[in-house]
Design a protein around this motif. Structure first.
Motif, PDB file in Angstrom:
ATOM      1  N   THR A   1       2.461   8.377 -28.152  1.00  0.00           N
ATOM      2  CA  THR A   1       3.206   8.516 -29.404  1.00  0.00           C
ATOM      3  C   THR A   1       3.595   9.977 -29.685  1.00  0.00           C
ATOM      4  O   THR A   1       4.341  10.251 -30.615  1.00  0.00           O
ATOM      5  CB  THR A   1       2.397   7.978 -30.610  1.00  0.00           C
ATOM      6  OG1 THR A   1       1.250   8.832 -30.805  1.00  0.00           O
ATOM      7  CG2 THR A   1       1.933   6.551 -30.389  1.00  0.00           C
ATOM      8  N   LEU A   2       3.062  10.912 -28.894  1.00  0.00           N
ATOM      9  CA  LEU A   2       3.362  12.335 -29.112  1.00  0.00           C
ATOM     10  C   LEU A   2       4.397  12.888 -28.142  1.00  0.00           C
ATOM     11  O   LEU A   2       4.829  14.032 -28.260  1.00  0.00           O
ATOM     12  CB  LEU A   2       2.066  13.166 -28.984  1.00  0.00           C
ATOM     13  CG  LEU A   2       0.920  12.790 -29.921  1.00  0.00           C
ATOM     14  CD1 LEU A   2      -0.315  13.617 -29.607  1.00  0.00           C
ATOM     15  CD2 LEU A   2       1.336  12.980 -31.379  1.00  0.00           C
ATOM     16  N   ILE A   3       4.786  12.063 -27.159  1.00  0.00           N
ATOM     17  CA  ILE A   3       5.660  12.560 -26.089  1.00  0.00           C
ATOM     18  C   ILE A   3       7.063  12.879 -26.606  1.00  0.00           C
ATOM     19  O   ILE A   3       7.625  13.942 -26.324  1.00  0.00           O
ATOM     20  CB  ILE A   3       5.731  11.534 -24.928  1.00  0.00           C
ATOM     21  CG1 ILE A   3       4.365  11.450 -24.232  1.00  0.00           C
ATOM     22  CG2 ILE A   3       6.820  11.927 -23.924  1.00  0.00           C
ATOM     23  CD1 ILE A   3       4.261  10.352 -23.180  1.00  0.00           C
ATOM     24  N   GLU A   4       7.622  11.964 -27.374  1.00  0.00           N
ATOM     25  CA  GLU A   4       9.025  12.096 -27.753  1.00  0.00           C
ATOM     26  C   GLU A   4       9.284  13.397 -28.530  1.00  0.00           C
ATOM     27  O   GLU A   4      10.288  14.072 -28.301  1.00  0.00           O
ATOM     28  CB  GLU A   4       9.481  10.872 -28.558  1.00  0.00           C
ATOM     29  CG  GLU A   4      10.974  10.729 -28.558  1.00  0.00           C
ATOM     30  CD  GLU A   4      11.434   9.272 -28.526  1.00  0.00           C
ATOM     31  OE1 GLU A   4      10.655   8.382 -28.931  1.00  0.00           O
ATOM     32  OE2 GLU A   4      12.581   9.037 -28.092  1.00  0.00           O
ATOM     33  N   ALA A   5       8.347  13.779 -29.386  1.00  0.00           N
ATOM     34  CA  ALA A   5       8.518  15.001 -30.181  1.00  0.00           C
ATOM     35  C   ALA A   5       8.473  16.261 -29.318  1.00  0.00           C
ATOM     36  O   ALA A   5       8.932  17.328 -29.740  1.00  0.00           O
ATOM     37  CB  ALA A   5       7.436  15.065 -31.261  1.00  0.00           C
ATOM     38  N   ALA A   6       7.922  16.148 -28.112  1.00  0.00           N
ATOM     39  CA  ALA A   6       7.803  17.326 -27.233  1.00  0.00           C
ATOM     40  C   ALA A   6       9.024  17.496 -26.332  1.00  0.00           C
ATOM     41  O   ALA A   6       9.134  18.477 -25.602  1.00  0.00           O
ATOM     42  CB  ALA A   6       6.532  17.206 -26.385  1.00  0.00           C
ATOM     43  N   ILE A   7       9.949  16.537 -26.394  1.00  0.00           N
ATOM     44  CA  ILE A   7      11.133  16.597 -25.536  1.00  0.00           C
ATOM     45  C   ILE A   7      12.151  17.607 -26.076  1.00  0.00           C
ATOM     46  O   ILE A   7      12.410  17.651 -27.273  1.00  0.00           O
ATOM     47  CB  ILE A   7      11.779  15.184 -25.417  1.00  0.00           C
ATOM     48  CG1 ILE A   7      10.822  14.246 -24.661  1.00  0.00           C
ATOM     49  CG2 ILE A   7      13.132  15.257 -24.706  1.00  0.00           C
ATOM     50  CD1 ILE A   7      11.288  12.801 -24.619  1.00  0.00           C
ATOM     51  N   THR A   8      12.697  18.441 -25.191  1.00  0.00           N
ATOM     52  CA  THR A   8      13.783  19.373 -25.550  1.00  0.00           C
ATOM     53  C   THR A   8      14.934  19.118 -24.575  1.00  0.00           C
ATOM     54  O   THR A   8      14.824  18.263 -23.690  1.00  0.00           O
ATOM     55  CB  THR A   8      13.350  20.847 -25.393  1.00  0.00           C
ATOM     56  OG1 THR A   8      13.217  21.138 -23.995  1.00  0.00           O
ATOM     57  CG2 THR A   8      12.042  21.141 -26.095  1.00  0.00           C
ATOM     58  N   GLU A   9      16.016  19.894 -24.688  1.00  0.00           N
ATOM     59  CA  GLU A   9      17.141  19.676 -23.748  1.00  0.00           C
ATOM     60  C   GLU A   9      16.769  20.114 -22.339  1.00  0.00           C
ATOM     61  O   GLU A   9      17.475  19.802 -21.383  1.00  0.00           O
ATOM     62  CB  GLU A   9      18.442  20.343 -24.255  1.00  0.00           C
ATOM     63  CG  GLU A   9      18.460  21.849 -24.306  1.00  0.00           C
ATOM     64  CD  GLU A   9      17.894  22.389 -25.619  1.00  0.00           C
ATOM     65  OE1 GLU A   9      18.166  23.557 -25.922  1.00  0.00           O
ATOM     66  OE2 GLU A   9      17.173  21.658 -26.352  1.00  0.00           O
ATOM     67  N   LYS A  10      15.637  20.830 -22.207  1.00  0.00           N
ATOM     68  CA  LYS A  10      15.191  21.306 -20.884  1.00  0.00           C
ATOM     69  C   LYS A  10      14.251  20.316 -20.195  1.00  0.00           C
ATOM     70  O   LYS A  10      13.895  20.494 -19.025  1.00  0.00           O
ATOM     71  CB  LYS A  10      14.451  22.637 -21.050  1.00  0.00           C
ATOM     72  CG  LYS A  10      15.357  23.781 -21.501  1.00  0.00           C
ATOM     73  CD  LYS A  10      15.170  24.973 -20.578  1.00  0.00           C
ATOM     74  CE  LYS A  10      16.293  25.968 -20.699  1.00  0.00           C
ATOM     75  NZ  LYS A  10      15.789  27.304 -20.986  1.00  0.00           N
ATOM     76  N   THR A  11      13.782  19.312 -20.926  1.00  0.00           N
ATOM     77  CA  THR A  11      12.796  18.393 -20.347  1.00  0.00           C
ATOM     78  C   THR A  11      13.393  17.601 -19.188  1.00  0.00           C
ATOM     79  O   THR A  11      14.497  17.069 -19.296  1.00  0.00           O
ATOM     80  CB  THR A  11      12.283  17.412 -21.426  1.00  0.00           C
ATOM     81  OG1 THR A  11      11.840  18.170 -22.551  1.00  0.00           O
ATOM     82  CG2 THR A  11      11.132  16.568 -20.896  1.00  0.00           C
ATOM     83  N   LYS A  12      12.643  17.546 -18.071  1.00  0.00           N
ATOM     84  CA  LYS A  12      13.120  16.845 -16.877  1.00  0.00           C
ATOM     85  C   LYS A  12      12.202  15.677 -16.470  1.00  0.00           C
ATOM     86  O   LYS A  12      12.650  14.652 -15.969  1.00  0.00           O
ATOM     87  CB  LYS A  12      13.151  17.840 -15.709  1.00  0.00           C
ATOM     88  CG  LYS A  12      14.496  18.381 -15.176  1.00  0.00           C
ATOM     89  CD  LYS A  12      15.509  17.389 -14.878  1.00  0.00           C
ATOM     90  CE  LYS A  12      16.556  17.571 -13.809  1.00  0.00           C
ATOM     91  NZ  LYS A  12      16.593  18.647 -12.918  1.00  0.00           N
ATOM     92  N   VAL A  13      10.882  15.885 -16.667  1.00  0.00           N
ATOM     93  CA  VAL A  13       9.899  14.954 -16.106  1.00  0.00           C
ATOM     94  C   VAL A  13       8.759  14.702 -17.085  1.00  0.00           C
ATOM     95  O   VAL A  13       8.354  15.612 -17.813  1.00  0.00           O
ATOM     96  CB  VAL A  13       9.282  15.526 -14.790  1.00  0.00           C
ATOM     97  CG1 VAL A  13       8.483  14.461 -14.051  1.00  0.00           C
ATOM     98  CG2 VAL A  13      10.331  16.136 -13.883  1.00  0.00           C
ATOM     99  N   ILE A  14       8.253  13.470 -17.084  1.00  0.00           N
ATOM    100  CA  ILE A  14       7.003  13.150 -17.784  1.00  0.00           C
ATOM    101  C   ILE A  14       5.978  12.794 -16.701  1.00  0.00           C
ATOM    102  O   ILE A  14       6.288  12.039 -15.777  1.00  0.00           O
ATOM    103  CB  ILE A  14       7.154  11.948 -18.744  1.00  0.00           C
ATOM    104  CG1 ILE A  14       8.288  12.182 -19.746  1.00  0.00           C
ATOM    105  CG2 ILE A  14       5.840  11.685 -19.493  1.00  0.00           C
ATOM    106  CD1 ILE A  14       8.601  10.937 -20.604  1.00  0.00           C
ATOM    107  N   VAL A  15       4.774  13.353 -16.818  1.00  0.00           N
ATOM    108  CA  VAL A  15       3.733  13.078 -15.827  1.00  0.00           C
ATOM    109  C   VAL A  15       2.511  12.448 -16.494  1.00  0.00           C
ATOM    110  O   VAL A  15       1.595  13.156 -16.925  1.00  0.00           O
ATOM    111  CB  VAL A  15       3.307  14.364 -15.075  1.00  0.00           C
ATOM    112  CG1 VAL A  15       2.407  14.017 -13.889  1.00  0.00           C
ATOM    113  CG2 VAL A  15       4.515  15.149 -14.600  1.00  0.00           C
TER     114      VAL A  15
END
Ligand SMILES: *Cc1c(COP(=O)(O)O)cnc(C)c1O
Length: 375
Positions: free
Chosen positions: A110-124
């Protein structure tokens, strides 16, 4: 002394290694590597499985396949082994750590989406203790933001999430066959390529940047250097060790699960009385008994408990120093949001002895010792 870990050994290893030697094929990608890869493809449903020299190698291959540019961001938990982060830092990524859920110690989806920026490429996502992260939510976020998902399933071989093998859900999955994992080849691992568009490049990257795999299949008439890569393939000697273990995967898994359930039943009373907390396996997740951990009150109690168990000849372990507070984590990453659980929960977690063939009497001794410590 009851050891914390004994590397798995099923009895076929010597024969298979001798066979590899006698076949005069001991470098990589021989018969045993192929057998292991096919077996893993059948079990997981991954489009392509390639053995590597380690789980770390599999993660580095994955990072390379993500085609990162300097400054691209990768979202991951801080509560994980250094290799998860290091693989991406090697290719110039900025690490963005988010907090974990206290119940599974997995990344809080539930915390991942708020950490996304235009630079985000990958979720691990890291499947801690072989218990799955909330993959439906994570894949949905990735699809909506056009991100890649690399599963660190180093601990998750033979575990499933809603019926799907861990490592076979994201674009790429990474397994470890280190001697501390459920199935071993000494040092080793595997990369699972689930996005078929990445298969050809994965083979090139693993073979020193050459198209040798195409050449061996007769698809090209000479092989040459076509891309960047490295040598990520293990020797047949290591693959031969692993092959017997994969053939006995169900037997190993059932044995570990029996030990895990034995701990759980034995410690239920202590948990009910509020002295300790037991691991949580959410609905839809089938785990592989990679580890049995308990959580105690705090760091001080953990230190005392580990000392007491050492006196009872029981070896225990703890991990991880949260990466965001480690020197390299400070250099290559940042923590997004508040650290509510990562540090606090990591300080009160203790891992109990867990390995294939762990004796029931030894489990009973661990349970009795824990009861004596608390009651
Ligand atoms: C073991 C492990 C790795 C690294 O695997 P190696 O085979 O030791 O390189 C990476 N991530 C996690 C979560 C692990 O537990």
């Amino acid at each position: 002394m009851i050891p914390f870990n004994i590397p798995p050994y099923v009895g076929t290893e010597n024969e298979y290694i001798a066979d590899a030697i006698q076949s005069h094929k001991i470098c990589g990608d021989g018969a045993y590597t192929k057998r292991c890869q096919e077996l893993l493809e059948q079990r997981t449903g991954a489009a392509k499985v390639l053995l590597t020299n380690s789980g770390t190698d599999a993660l580095e291959m994955a990072a390379l396949l993500c085609d990162l540019k300097t400054g691209d961001e990768v979202i991951l938990p801080s509560y994980t082994f250094s290799s998860t982060a290091n693989a991406f830092a090697l290719f110039g990524a900025k690490l963005v750590f988010v907090d974990i859920r206290p119940d599974t110690m997995n990344i809080d989806e539930t915390l991942i989406e708020a950490a996304i920026t235009e630079k985000t490429k990958v979720i691990v996502p890291v499947h801690y203790a072989g218990v799955a992260c909330e993959m439906d939510t994570i894949m949905d976020i990735a699809n909506r933001h056009n991100l890649l998902v690399v599963e660190d399933a180093a601990q998750g071989v033979m575990s499933t999430y809603k019926g799907k093998a861990l490592g076979a859900i994201g674009h790429i999955g990474c397994y470890s066959f280190h001697e501390t994992k459920n199935y071993s080849m000494g040092e080793g691992g595997a990369i699972l390529i689930n996005d078929t568009k990445l298969v050809e490049r994965a083979e090139i990257v693993r073979e020193k940047g050459t198209n040798r795999s195409n050449f061996l299949r007769g698809q090209v008439d000479k092989y040459t250097w076509v891309d960047i890569g490295s040598s990520y393939l293990p020797s047949e000697l290591n693959a031969a060790y692993l092959y017997g273990q994969l053939q006995s995967a169900d037997k190993i898994n059932e044995n570990r699960l029996a030990s895990w359930n034995c701990y759980k039943e034995g410690l239920q009373e202590l948990a009910n009385s509020g002295r300790i907390e037991l691991p949580v396996v959410p609905e839809g997740c089938v785990h592989n008994a990679h580890m049995f951990y308990i959580k105690v009150k705090d760091l001080e109690e953990r230190t005392q408990l580990q000392q007491y168990l050492r006196e009872q000849e029981i070896q225990t372990a703890f991990h991880y120093i949260p990466l965001h507070s480690a020197p390299a984590g400070l250099k290559f990453g940042r923590f997004h949001g508040e650290d509510c659980y990562t540090t606090k929960e990591s300080e009160r977690l203790v891992r109990l002895p867990m390995y294939y063939g762990l004796n029931t009497n030894d489990i009973q001794h661990v349970v009795n010792s824990l009861q004596k410590f608390y009651f």
